[in-house]
Design a protein around this motif. Structure first.
Motif, PDB file in Angstrom:
ATOM      1  N   ASN A 211     -14.392  50.448 -12.959  1.00  0.00           N
ATOM      2  CA  ASN A 211     -14.646  50.838 -11.565  1.00  0.00           C
ATOM      3  C   ASN A 211     -13.688  51.924 -11.137  1.00  0.00           C
ATOM      4  OD1 ASN A 211     -16.427  48.525 -11.244  1.00  0.00           O
ATOM      5  ND2 ASN A 211     -14.548  47.312 -11.179  1.00  0.00           N
ATOM      6  N   GLY A 213     -12.644  53.878  -7.446  1.00  0.00           N
ATOM      7  CA  GLY A 213     -12.799  54.192  -6.022  1.00  0.00           C
ATOM      8  C   GLY A 213     -11.777  55.261  -5.699  1.00  0.00           C
ATOM      9  N   TRP A 214     -12.231  56.487  -5.483  1.00  0.00           N
ATOM     10  CA  TRP A 214     -11.275  57.566  -5.206  1.00  0.00           C
ATOM     11  C   TRP A 214     -11.111  57.738  -3.708  1.00  0.00           C
ATOM     12  CZ3 TRP A 214     -14.513  60.677  -2.518  1.00  0.00           C
ATOM     13  CH2 TRP A 214     -15.862  60.719  -2.920  1.00  0.00           C
ATOM     14  N   THR A 282     -14.662  55.260   4.536  1.00  0.00           N
ATOM     15  CA  THR A 282     -13.473  55.429   5.371  1.00  0.00           C
ATOM     16  C   THR A 282     -13.221  56.897   5.673  1.00  0.00           C
ATOM     17  OG1 THR A 282     -12.570  53.585   4.135  1.00  0.00           O
ATOM     18  CG2 THR A 282     -11.030  54.814   5.481  1.00  0.00           C
ATOM     19  N   GLU A 293      -8.773  62.531   5.270  1.00  0.00           N
ATOM     20  CA  GLU A 293      -9.135  61.806   4.053  1.00  0.00           C
ATOM     21  C   GLU A 293     -10.510  61.181   4.175  1.00  0.00           C
ATOM     22  OE1 GLU A 293      -6.289  58.998   2.070  1.00  0.00           O
ATOM     23  OE2 GLU A 293      -7.971  57.607   2.191  1.00  0.00           O
ATOM     24  N   ILE A 297     -16.895  53.568  -1.058  1.00  0.00           N
ATOM     25  CA  ILE A 297     -16.718  52.274  -1.731  1.00  0.00           C
ATOM     26  C   ILE A 297     -16.696  52.561  -3.228  1.00  0.00           C
ATOM     27  CG2 ILE A 297     -17.756  49.995  -2.095  1.00  0.00           C
ATOM     28  CD1 ILE A 297     -19.346  50.543   0.535  1.00  0.00           C
ATOM     29  N   PHE A 298     -15.899  51.791  -3.968  1.00  0.00           N
ATOM     30  CA  PHE A 298     -15.802  52.084  -5.402  1.00  0.00           C
ATOM     31  C   PHE A 298     -17.130  51.867  -6.120  1.00  0.00           C
ATOM     32  CE2 PHE A 298     -14.732  47.546  -5.284  1.00  0.00           C
ATOM     33  CZ  PHE A 298     -15.348  47.041  -6.417  1.00  0.00           C
ATOM     34  N   ASN A 344      -8.433  54.506  -7.485  1.00  0.00           N
ATOM     35  CA  ASN A 344      -8.364  53.054  -7.572  1.00  0.00           C
ATOM     36  C   ASN A 344      -9.220  52.627  -8.762  1.00  0.00           C
ATOM     37  OD1 ASN A 344      -7.114  51.954  -4.766  1.00  0.00           O
ATOM     38  ND2 ASN A 344      -8.219  53.875  -4.475  1.00  0.00           N
ATOM     39  N   TRP A 345      -8.573  51.963  -9.697  1.00  0.00           N
ATOM     40  CA  TRP A 345      -9.214  51.720 -10.991  1.00  0.00           C
ATOM     41  C   TRP A 345      -9.140  50.245 -11.351  1.00  0.00           C
ATOM     42  CZ3 TRP A 345      -6.724  49.808 -15.350  1.00  0.00           C
ATOM     43  CH2 TRP A 345      -7.357  49.987 -16.591  1.00  0.00           C
ATOM     44  N   SER A 346     -10.222  49.706 -11.823  1.00  0.00           N
ATOM     45  CA  SER A 346     -10.208  48.314 -12.276  1.00  0.00           C
ATOM     46  C   SER A 346     -11.346  48.088 -13.251  1.00  0.00           C
ATOM     47  CB  SER A 346     -10.362  47.359 -11.082  1.00  0.00           C
ATOM     48  OG  SER A 346     -11.657  47.495 -10.524  1.00  0.00           O
ATOM     49  N   LEU A 354     -13.927  40.266 -11.598  1.00  0.00           N
ATOM     50  CA  LEU A 354     -13.004  41.392 -11.470  1.00  0.00           C
ATOM     51  C   LEU A 354     -11.780  41.071 -12.329  1.00  0.00           C
ATOM     52  CD1 LEU A 354     -13.155  44.002  -9.951  1.00  0.00           C
ATOM     53  CD2 LEU A 354     -12.159  42.883  -7.955  1.00  0.00           C
ATOM     54  N   ARG A 458       3.298  47.008  -0.238  1.00  0.00           N
ATOM     55  CA  ARG A 458       2.874  48.307  -0.737  1.00  0.00           C
ATOM     56  C   ARG A 458       4.041  49.242  -0.974  1.00  0.00           C
ATOM     57  NH1 ARG A 458      -2.968  50.248   0.399  1.00  0.00           N
ATOM     58  NH2 ARG A 458      -3.950  48.308  -0.236  1.00  0.00           N
ATOM     59  N   ARG A 460       4.521  53.134  -1.467  1.00  0.00           N
ATOM     60  CA  ARG A 460       3.850  54.440  -1.454  1.00  0.00           C
ATOM     61  C   ARG A 460       4.476  55.446  -2.422  1.00  0.00           C
ATOM     62  NH1 ARG A 460      -1.149  54.516   0.402  1.00  0.00           N
ATOM     63  NH2 ARG A 460      -1.342  52.664   1.674  1.00  0.00           N
ATOM     64  N   ASN A 469      -6.135  43.877  -6.546  1.00  0.00           N
ATOM     65  CA  ASN A 469      -7.185  43.592  -7.537  1.00  0.00           C
ATOM     66  C   ASN A 469      -7.512  44.839  -8.346  1.00  0.00           C
ATOM     67  OD1 ASN A 469      -8.522  45.146  -5.697  1.00  0.00           O
ATOM     68  ND2 ASN A 469      -9.878  43.526  -4.970  1.00  0.00           N
ATOM     69  N   ARG A 470      -6.608  45.800  -8.331  1.00  0.00           N
ATOM     70  CA  ARG A 470      -6.831  47.072  -9.008  1.00  0.00           C
ATOM     71  C   ARG A 470      -5.500  47.806  -9.121  1.00  0.00           C
ATOM     72  NH1 ARG A 470      -8.160  47.330  -3.540  1.00  0.00           N
ATOM     73  NH2 ARG A 470      -7.332  49.107  -2.387  1.00  0.00           N
ATOM     74  N   GLU A 472      -3.808  51.612  -8.551  1.00  0.00           N
ATOM     75  CA  GLU A 472      -4.084  52.834  -7.810  1.00  0.00           C
ATOM     76  C   GLU A 472      -3.276  53.952  -8.442  1.00  0.00           C
ATOM     77  OE1 GLU A 472      -4.037  52.158  -3.625  1.00  0.00           O
ATOM     78  OE2 GLU A 472      -3.649  54.244  -3.148  1.00  0.00           O
TER      79      GLU A 472
HETATM   80  P1  ADP Z   1      -6.012  52.355   0.900  1.00  0.00           P
HETATM   81  O1  ADP Z   1      -5.518  51.254   1.757  1.00  0.00           O
HETATM   82  O2  ADP Z   1      -5.157  52.610  -0.288  1.00  0.00           O
HETATM   83  O3  ADP Z   1      -6.373  53.613   1.661  1.00  0.00           O
HETATM   84  P2  ADP Z   1      -8.759  51.336   0.715  1.00  0.00           P
HETATM   85  O4  ADP Z   1      -8.778  49.886   1.034  1.00  0.00           O
HETATM   86  O5  ADP Z   1      -9.276  52.294   1.717  1.00  0.00           O
HETATM   87  O6  ADP Z   1      -7.311  51.767   0.205  1.00  0.00           O
HETATM   88  O7  ADP Z   1      -9.545  51.514  -0.648  1.00  0.00           O
HETATM   89  C1  ADP Z   1      -9.408  52.620  -1.414  1.00  0.00           C
HETATM   90  C2  ADP Z   1     -10.464  52.635  -2.459  1.00  0.00           C
HETATM   91  O8  ADP Z   1     -10.276  51.567  -3.378  1.00  0.00           O
HETATM   92  C3  ADP Z   1     -11.899  52.477  -1.947  1.00  0.00           C
HETATM   93  O9  ADP Z   1     -12.711  53.398  -2.631  1.00  0.00           O
HETATM   94  C4  ADP Z   1     -12.237  51.070  -2.374  1.00  0.00           C
HETATM   95  O10 ADP Z   1     -13.616  50.881  -2.536  1.00  0.00           O
HETATM   96  C5  ADP Z   1     -11.522  51.017  -3.685  1.00  0.00           C
HETATM   97  N1  ADP Z   1     -11.391  49.686  -4.258  1.00  0.00           N
HETATM   98  C6  ADP Z   1     -11.262  48.501  -3.631  1.00  0.00           C
HETATM   99  N2  ADP Z   1     -11.226  47.495  -4.532  1.00  0.00           N
HETATM  100  C7  ADP Z   1     -11.325  48.058  -5.765  1.00  0.00           C
HETATM  101  C8  ADP Z   1     -11.352  47.565  -7.096  1.00  0.00           C
HETATM  102  N3  ADP Z   1     -11.232  46.285  -7.354  1.00  0.00           N
HETATM  103  N4  ADP Z   1     -11.480  48.469  -8.087  1.00  0.00           N
HETATM  104  C9  ADP Z   1     -11.576  49.773  -7.850  1.00  0.00           C
HETATM  105  N5  ADP Z   1     -11.564  50.278  -6.633  1.00  0.00           N
HETATM  106  C10 ADP Z   1     -11.433  49.452  -5.591  1.00  0.00           C
END
Ligand code: ADP
Ligand code: MG
Length: 729
Positions: A211, A213-214, A282, A293, A297-298, A344-346, A354, A458, A460, A469-470, A472
């Motif tokens: 997965n 999610g960028w 978002t 930004e 969704i991923f 965001n990678w998983s 997951l 977190r 940064r 669950n992933r 970043e």
């Molecule tokens: P941030 O708080 O870092 O801004 P968000 O909650 O907005 O993060 O999510 C950032 C990205 O991570 C979104 O694209 C979201 O869909 C993706 N994401 C959430 N869970 C997972 C997951 N398990 N694997 C990959 N991407 C995910």
């Protein structure tokens, strides 16, 4: 002298937000409107063809060429209903953008007329004459054939009048000339090795998906102001410009109210992105003024990469419509934050588990720990390579500057996971077993799963942070193709998992119980990968020292970072996982070095032009005004008193003279340094010369120019200033 700057500012002030109509339908109805998704495949294809195609998409079976004609027919029918007249193979060459060559559906009908046609052959494979795409010497121009081949796992889509078909791009002899081909191979590699590891825990897992999610950061600049800045137009960043008195100190932009014109842009962009099946979710202001930004969704990694490429080109188009320019450059403005792309990678299984998320049972949690630790192993073993995968001339400005991930890869885990790993490493194995046996459910740290869900811990400053669950990966550049980072991460993960299962299997073959074997190997790996784990402040000086002691890759010279692709460890990894061969890696590095050189070369030329044509003439013009004034004063008050009263002006006259002299000499040195560097044969050495001699010289010149901006009359200054670029919208 007509001043373009003031004209631009005036135009920019006049602009009002465009009205963007909210669609009358809810998003669920227009989402994917221009995508040939499963529902449309079902509708437009014969049932048996549909089933075969789905089998290709879901299970990676080979495409049966006999269905290609029927698929092409169905696609064409659907596309024509949306007014499409053309089709294109859409691919991702090593230039960072996307490429397309449009062909009309028309063919001769043999009777002097035309018919509209689209055959399976044209869908599946084409031969764009692509001799001018970067290929690092793999494809000589006399053998200019490159093949683009359909990637059925990413659905075709329509942009305006064109049916776009995602494809890979390879040479006549099969080497990858793009990002998608190795990405798909890396995804396959993770799928195979991760599925094997999953089966220790869940027998029914058949596939593992990656997965992604960028989160895409970007700047918006008013179009008129943009056009008054040749450096922005030609290089994507400002090569000069003094800080605005106010920029991001107050932290008043981040998550603040989105400016109206920007809001209209975002709304328009999101509607169009949703229609193309990009699941936008978002949007917000980012840290720097003028920075924003967008995050969807991923999705499955290959699709997510395509969607990011598509979104970047859509952004440019929509911004233009709203009379903005979108800046995807990693560091368009000095002194304020740059832009990145958090990846965001998983991993997850075909039955919805997951793998980077904790679960409720002992089995789930052991699996969770295995995937966390093996991710760390992958990142540890190839930390230099992972850094190389995100390095570029443009991202170089951001990595290592105190705002973005440092130029050292490490991983943040947070308190709970750190404790958990330490516990597994330190306590004796019998203990872990007994405890888990007793409770049957938990791995001795009962609150883990619950706490993780609410992961607010977190950091940064970490380039590779665990976020519940992933992972970043935050060092990816805003204008980069995400695939570059994903290819390395996936391949390294595939290798780590393979290595893991081989060791577990060896122990099991010797008669050890499987769970016990897994824990043994885990404990070994937890110790091995320790150096990559760092929860502290990644920006601190002490971390640099510490990282060096730990043996992490601390190279910050961008062209030298690319060497990591050709380390024996890296080549072995790519070859054994069937992702890329040695000659492909060598060729790609040639492209990387050449691209690096060209980027700096263009910047240096633009800087020379601006210095000579804008800065020095304006500064001397102002200097003459001052000199005239001093002369007038002397005429009125006599030499001594006149000069005394003109002290400030004389000081500025001198300052301008000194600074313009340095600038002029600097520009000459810059030209000479380029001449020297251009003589160098080797792409690597040339890139290093550009890095070592030309880039720093530009910084010196810039320093002088920015100082001049402070003293020269605002009225004469021709280039829009930072405050205008960053705040007018
Ligand atoms: P941030 O708080 O870092 O801004 P968000 O909650 O907005 O993060 O999510 C950032 C990205 O991570 C979104 O694209 C979201 O869909 C993706 N994401 C959430 N869970 C997972 C997951 N398990 N694997 C990959 N991407 C995910
Ligand atoms: Mg994030």
């Amino acid at each position: 002298m007509a001043n373009l700057r003031f004209g631009a500012v005036e135009e920019a002030f006049k602009k009002r937000p465009l009205e963007v109509k909210t669609p009358t339908e809810r998003p669920e109805h227009f989402y994917g409107k221009y995508v040939f998704n499963r529902a449309r495949m079902y509708k437009y294809l014969p049932v048996d063809v549909y089933q075969k195609l789905i089998d290709v998409i879901d299970n990676g079976t080979r495409l049966d060429r006999s269905i290609a004609d029927a698929v092409a027919q169905g696609m064409k029918k659907w596309a024509e209903e949306h007014g499409a007249t053309h089709y294109t193979h859409w691919f991702q060459p090593l230039t960072e953008g996307t490429a397309e060559k449009h062909d009309a559906f028309v063919e001769h009908d043999g009777k002097g007329g035309m018919i509209e046609e689209f055959s399976g052959k044209l869908l599946v494979q084409q031969e764009p004459d692509a001799s001018s795409f970067p290929n690092g010497g793999i494809r000589n121009t006399f053998e200019a054939r490159g093949y683009s081949a359909w990637d059925p796992t990413s659905p075709v889509f329509i942009i305006e009048d064109t049916l776009c078909i995602p494809t890979i791009f390879i040479s006549y002899t099969g080497e990858a000339l793009d990002y998608k081909a190795p990405l798909l191979k890396s995804l396959h590699a993770v799928n195979v090795t991760a599925t094997k590891v999953c089966q220790y825990f869940y027998q029914d897992v058949k596939q593992v998906h990656t997965n992604l999610g960028w989160e895409q950061e970007y700047f918006l600049v008013d179009e008129d102001l943009y056009f008054a800045r040749p450096d922005l137009m030609l290089t994507g960043r400002t090569l000069m410009g003094h800080d605005s008195a106010k920029n991001q100190q107050m932290d008043d932009h981040y998550f603040g109210t989105i400016p109206e014109r920007v809001q209209a842009f975002m709304k328009d962009l999101e509607i169009q992105a949703l229609e193309l099946g990009i699941p936008c979710k978002t949007r917000h202001n980012e840290v720097a003024p003028g920075q924003f930004e967008l995050a969807p969704i991923f999705e499955e990694c290959n699709l997510a990469v395509d969607h990011n490429m598509l979104l970047m080109s859509l952004m440019k188009k929509v911004a233009h419509k709203h009379r903005f320019r979108v800046l995807l450059h990693e560091k368009p403005f000095a002194g304020v934050n740059g832009s990145g792309k958090h990846n965001n990678w998983s991993l997850s299984t075909d039955n919805g588990i997951l793998l980077h998320a904790a679960g409720k049972t002992f089995n789930d949690n052991l699996r969770f720990v295995v995937f966390i630790v093996e991710t760390l192993m992958a990142v540890y073993k190839h930390n230099g390579l992972l850094k190389a995968s995100v390095m570029s001339a443009t991202n170089d400005h951001r990595l290592g500057a105190n705002e973005a991930p440092p130029a050292i890869i490490s991983s943040f885990l947070g308190r709970q996971i750190s404790d958990l790993l330490e516990h597994i490493e330190k306590s004796d194995k019998e203990n872990i077993f007994n405890l888990s046996g007793k409770t049957g459910l938990r791995m001795d740290i009962p609150e883990i799963p619950e706490l993780l869900i609410d992961n607010t811990d977190r950091n940064r400053t970490s380039p590779f942070a665990f976020t519940g669950n992933r992972f970043e990966f935050r060092a990816v550049g805003s204008e980069a193709n995400c695939a570059s980072a994903m290819i390395v991460l996936n391949t390294a993960m595939a290798e780590a998992l393979q290595n893991f299962s081989e060791r577990v299997d060896t122990l099991v073959a010797k008669g050890e119980d499987q769970t016990s074997a897994i824990i043994d190997v885990l404990r070994e790996d937890i110790k091995t990968c320790k150096p990559i784990h760092f929860d502290g402040n990644g920006y601190s000086e002490s971390w640099k020292e510490e990282a060096k002691r730990r043996g992490l890759d601390c190279e910050s010279n961008c062209p030298k970072c690319f060497d990591r692709y050709l380390d024996e460890d890296a080549i072995k990894m790519f070859e054994s996982m069937n992702v890329m061969k040695r000659n492909e890696l060598e060729a790609r590095n040639e492209v990387k070095w050449e691209t690096y050189t060209k980027k700096i070369q263009i910047e240096a030329r633009v800087m020379g032009d601006l210095a000579m044509n804008h800065i020095i003439p304006v500064a001397t013009h102002y200097q003459s005004q001052l000199a005239k004034n001093v002369q007038n004063m002397v005429n009125i008050f006599g030499d001594v008193e006149g000069k005394q009263l003109s002290e400030r002006n004389i000081k500025i006259i001198r300052e301008i003279a000194e600074r313009t002299n340095i600038i002029e000499a600097g520009v000459e040195e810059l030209v000479n340094a380029r001449k020297q560097a251009n003589k160098i044969e080797s792409q690597r050495e040339k890139a290093i010369a550009y890095h070592d001699t030309i880039a720093p010289k530009m910084e010196e010149i810039r320093y002088q120019i920015d100082k001049l901006e402070l003293v020269v009359s605002d009225e004469l200054w021709t280039l829009p200033k930072y405050r205008e670029l960053l705040f007018i919208r």
